[in-house]
Design an enzyme around this catalytic site. Structure first.
Site, PDB file in Angstrom:
ATOM      1  N   ARG B  45       0.705  -1.152   0.016  1.00 30.57           N
ATOM      2  CA  ARG B  45       0.005   0.013  -0.018  1.00 30.57           C
ATOM      3  C   ARG B  45       0.926   1.273  -0.022  1.00 30.57           C
ATOM      4  O   ARG B  45       0.769   2.250  -0.680  1.00 30.57           O
ATOM      5  CB  ARG B  45      -1.150   0.018   1.084  1.00 30.57           C
ATOM      6  CG  ARG B  45      -2.154   0.757   0.864  1.00 30.57           C
ATOM      7  CD  ARG B  45      -3.575   0.393   1.503  1.00 30.57           C
ATOM      8  NE  ARG B  45      -3.359  -0.802   2.547  1.00 30.57           N
ATOM      9  CZ  ARG B  45      -3.939  -0.823   3.667  1.00 30.57           C
ATOM     10  NH1 ARG B  45      -5.010   0.117   3.871  1.00 30.57           N
ATOM     11  NH2 ARG B  45      -4.094  -1.963   4.265  1.00 30.57           N
ATOM     12  N   VAL B 132      -7.674 -21.760   6.040  1.00 29.04           N
ATOM     13  CA  VAL B 132      -8.265 -22.456   7.082  1.00 29.04           C
ATOM     14  C   VAL B 132      -7.247 -23.145   8.040  1.00 29.04           C
ATOM     15  O   VAL B 132      -6.377 -23.880   7.368  1.00 29.04           O
ATOM     16  CB  VAL B 132      -9.525 -23.478   6.587  1.00 29.04           C
ATOM     17  CG1 VAL B 132     -10.032 -24.151   7.978  1.00 29.04           C
ATOM     18  CG2 VAL B 132     -10.374 -22.923   5.920  1.00 29.04           C
ATOM     19  N   GLY B 134      -4.502 -22.268   9.341  1.00 30.00           N
ATOM     20  CA  GLY B 134      -3.138 -21.942   9.061  1.00 30.00           C
ATOM     21  C   GLY B 134      -2.130 -22.866   8.817  1.00 30.00           C
ATOM     22  O   GLY B 134      -2.404 -23.422   7.654  1.00 30.00           O
ATOM     23  N   ILE B 136      -1.922 -26.002   9.426  1.00 28.02           N
ATOM     24  CA  ILE B 136      -2.350 -27.304   9.682  1.00 28.02           C
ATOM     25  C   ILE B 136      -2.844 -27.931   8.238  1.00 28.02           C
ATOM     26  O   ILE B 136      -3.497 -27.293   7.738  1.00 28.02           O
ATOM     27  CB  ILE B 136      -3.384 -27.484  10.417  1.00 28.02           C
ATOM     28  CG1 ILE B 136      -3.231 -26.752  11.831  1.00 28.02           C
ATOM     29  CG2 ILE B 136      -3.871 -29.230  10.668  1.00 28.02           C
ATOM     30  CD1 ILE B 136      -4.427 -27.012  12.668  1.00 28.02           C
ATOM     31  N   ASP B 201     -14.977 -14.834  11.583  1.00 26.47           N
ATOM     32  CA  ASP B 201     -13.797 -15.714  11.081  1.00 26.47           C
ATOM     33  C   ASP B 201     -14.071 -17.288  10.958  1.00 26.47           C
ATOM     34  O   ASP B 201     -13.654 -17.850  10.151  1.00 26.47           O
ATOM     35  CB  ASP B 201     -12.480 -15.259  12.241  1.00 26.47           C
ATOM     36  CG  ASP B 201     -11.355 -16.154  11.815  1.00 26.47           C
ATOM     37  OD1 ASP B 201     -10.490 -15.613  10.745  1.00 26.47           O
ATOM     38  OD2 ASP B 201     -10.927 -17.144  12.196  1.00 26.47           O
ATOM     39  N   LYS B 205     -14.449 -20.026   7.684  1.00 22.04           N
ATOM     40  CA  LYS B 205     -13.840 -21.218   7.463  1.00 22.04           C
ATOM     41  C   LYS B 205     -14.649 -22.288   7.400  1.00 22.04           C
ATOM     42  O   LYS B 205     -14.511 -23.277   6.646  1.00 22.04           O
ATOM     43  CB  LYS B 205     -12.821 -21.182   8.774  1.00 22.04           C
ATOM     44  CG  LYS B 205     -11.482 -20.493   8.694  1.00 22.04           C
ATOM     45  CD  LYS B 205     -10.894 -20.244  10.119  1.00 22.04           C
ATOM     46  CE  LYS B 205      -9.755 -19.179  10.042  1.00 22.04           C
ATOM     47  NZ  LYS B 205      -9.184 -18.837  11.271  1.00 22.04           N
ATOM     48  N   GLY B 304      -0.408 -16.742  12.612  1.00 18.84           N
ATOM     49  CA  GLY B 304       0.888 -16.464  12.914  1.00 18.84           C
ATOM     50  C   GLY B 304       1.557 -16.349  11.508  1.00 18.84           C
ATOM     51  O   GLY B 304       1.280 -17.065  10.435  1.00 18.84           O
TER      52      GLY B 304
END
Lengths: 430, 430
Positions: B45, B132, B134, B136, B201, B205, B304
């Protein structure tokens, strides 16, 4: 749409479930693949035998070699197990350009290179999700989802039989023999339980996992292997008292410099707070530590007809899609060429119980021996008195060679009446 | 080998980790893909801003649209988030034949169809593992490993912020407000926590998971959504006393006839023995029940920078390999066209605490009301006496409509002073 033709090798516990699911889910499989899947033949040892599933007798054959090389066959599913004739049949099929789906951990761990080479030459797929941890999607995540990450360690309960036995010993205080007998009665252990209780099955899976996780070729012969037959009810109770549980673990870990890997299967104590500690009965679970992803765990059924067939069918859909698209899935990835280092170089920790003479100076002499081998002690606890005196020691991290040398030294100390038990400790940060 | 050129949209928490890993792991990525991956540009941006990673200033641009349509760009990674300009940029890239890797759950859940359509038209890949849970590996197992199975139910903790808050409330007895404040201090919750604590959120998912698991298209607007802001310390303590723990669950389940699906996000009580109950802090875990595979669980970090980047890079390797092979990964699979049924048709159970008048006949009248709505009672327990008298009731399975009607009826009964708490119970066989 022209159907894709599938040859099935073996019609036992898994094979019969594959046939049932291909039949029951035909419409879904067609939609997911983009073309129907048609059973072209089923190779069996004896034609007349009673089976768990209805099969058109015209599909049955004892001539597996002719079946896998038939021109109209696109995909071969191998669920016979064992080294031969499975290897010859898979290589024949791959050489003829077929794609192969197999659940054969023993063969992949002994001679996977030959199979992958045949797949490369024939330009077909070799998929084997069902070979490790049954229904748990594990190999595809390792070879695809984590392809952009660096795996540091894989720690898994990959044998349901031994987990069932150890879980029974833990929950009921049973001896190994009694727990094994119960597992046999319930069908969780075979009449000859050697492959499971001596860790051969887990070692084959460890070799496959290590190869995928570390982009190298690892064979079962390179895996350090110890079974669970020596585990006593006392070991289990003593672990329990300390907040640990004993599990048969398959452990694949990269060395600190990243150049080599340690691959081993042995019983170990893990803290009850570790996610693997809660894995009960015949369930499997695999814990993966990767640099960026952090800690991951995959949990589910590691064996059984339907769960294994689920993994086989997932692979079947994938290789069928690849054939329709005129492509192949990811090949074997061994570019990193990491070697397997000897068990002695593996860094681990130890829990040891020593029957000692209860007199002043004993701890000093024992501690001195640990220090001589450069093994540092994390905790030491004296239990009992007089002839019952026992020292229970947990070490910090050290090489397995140093730990082994320490144990040998302890056995020779006059003040040590016996080394009552030695067990590695894992899953616990030092 | 000609490098594959990668355009990155966004250089925040995830984007900067993607750049770092592409740089640090360049040799491994090249080996795994079969060609080098080269960063072609990074759309941001503001050009001058300080970043978490060193980026060649020549790569930075504020003109994202020109970057994603550049002829030399092969793959676009979108980690801006939100609906616009992400949607326009992804569609532009896909229309030009690029492959796209995105972590954008909100966009996929609101308008995934448009993106998948653009991927189909442009003949490129659209991968979104990072959207979805992160790090995993979950979407690839659902869409590939379980392609030969029938998923019955997906039950997941897919929002780390709310799991952290509920875990704190459970372990320390804190109120929602105090636990939220702690989560904000530690960076687990944002200054405006609405998207997390109100379940938006998790609902996005849930929509993505339901679409993949049931081969249908599901949007976030179709997901029944309840947040955790009303959960009190008393609710948590009362669940604890009964051997339950409260979690915010995303639940996607097939109806009994298989024709429709229920998709919902709400807090629920689950037994402490359930594998999801042990998921602590900000971890995520998803429990999948499939017909053949049985129960599976996937566990790891759901958010994260580095964990999310791990998932992005796994997808990057996959789409890069596909481009080199001139092929595409599996497309969106919506052939089953299952509709989302209203929440009222969902079958669940309820835990309800009623402040009642302590006199004979109360239980009979309460039980009568449950019976009138065809809701059968599993357990009932009276606590306290006189003005403190409370009836704690757990029902058997019933439709949510019947349970809701029962709760409304209870509120109107003169012997019920208040409906102190109502909570659905999941993960427990009836």
């Amino acid at each position: 749409m022209k159907p894709l033709k599938v040859a099935l090798l073996g019609c036992g516990v898994v094979g019969s479930q594959v046939i049932r699911l291909m039949h029951e889910q035909a419409a879904d499989l067609t939609a997911r693949v983009g073309a129907p899947l048609e059973l072209a033949g089923v190779a069996v040892r004896r034609l007349g035998r009673k089976r768990d599933v209805e099969v058109d007798p015209a599909l049955l054959t004892t001539d597996a070699e002719s079946l896998v090389t038939r021109d109209d066959v696109d995909i071969v599913i191998e669920v016979i197990g064992g080294i031969e004739p499975a290897r010859t049949l898979i290589v024949s099929a791959l050489s003829k350009g077929k794609s192969v789906v197999t659940a054969n951990k023993a063969l992949l761990a002994e001679d996977g290179g030959t199979l992958h080479e045949a797949a490369r030459t024939g330009n077909g797929d070799l998929y084997f999700e069902a070979s490790v941890a049954g229904a748990i999607p594990l190999l595809r995540p390792l070879r695809e989802s984590l392809a952009g990450d660096h795996v540091k360690r894989v720690l898994g309960i990959v044998n349901g039989t031994t987990n069932y036995i150890l879980d029974k010993m833990d929950s009921s205080g049973a001896s190994f023999t009694d727990a094994l007998e119960e597992a046999q009665t319930l069908g969780y252990a075979e009449a000859d339980p050697t492959a499971d209780v001596e860790g051969f099955d887990a070692a084959a899976k460890a070799a496959i996992l290590a190869g995928l996780a570390f982009h190298s070729r690892v064979t079962a012969a390179e895996v350090h292997r110890e079974g669970i037959t020596e585990i006593t009810a006392t070991d289990v109770a003593s672990a329990k008292a300390m907040g640990y549980v004993i599990k048969l673990l398959a452990i694949c870990a990269r060395s600190d410099d990243g150049r080599s890997v340690g691959v081993r299967v042995h019983p170990a104590m893990i803290p009850r707070s570790h996610p693997l500690a809660g894995v009960r009965e015949a369930y499997n679970a695999v814990f993966v530590e990767a640099e960026s992803a952090g800690q991951l765990m995959f949990y589910g059924k590691g064996a059984g007809g339907a769960p294994t067939a689920s993994a086989v069918l997932g692979d079947l859909v994938a290789v069928a899609r690849n054939r329709l698209a005129g492509t192949r899935g990811p090949e074997e990835s061994t570019y990193a060429e990491r070697v397997v280092h000897p068990m002695g170089e593996t860094v681990t920790r130890c829990h040891v119980a020593l029957d000692v003479a209860d007199k002043p100076g004993v701890l000093a002499r024992v501690a001195d021996l640990f220090a001589k081998h450069d093994v540092s002690i994390q905790t030491v606890r004296q239990e009992g008195h007089g002839d019952d005196a026992q020292l229970v020691i947990v070490t910090h991290r050290a090489t397995d060679a140093a730990l082994t040398a320490t144990m040998e030294g302890l056995r020779e100390l006059d003040i040590v009446r016996a080394v009552a038990s030695v067990m590695r400790v894992e899953g616990d940060d030092d």
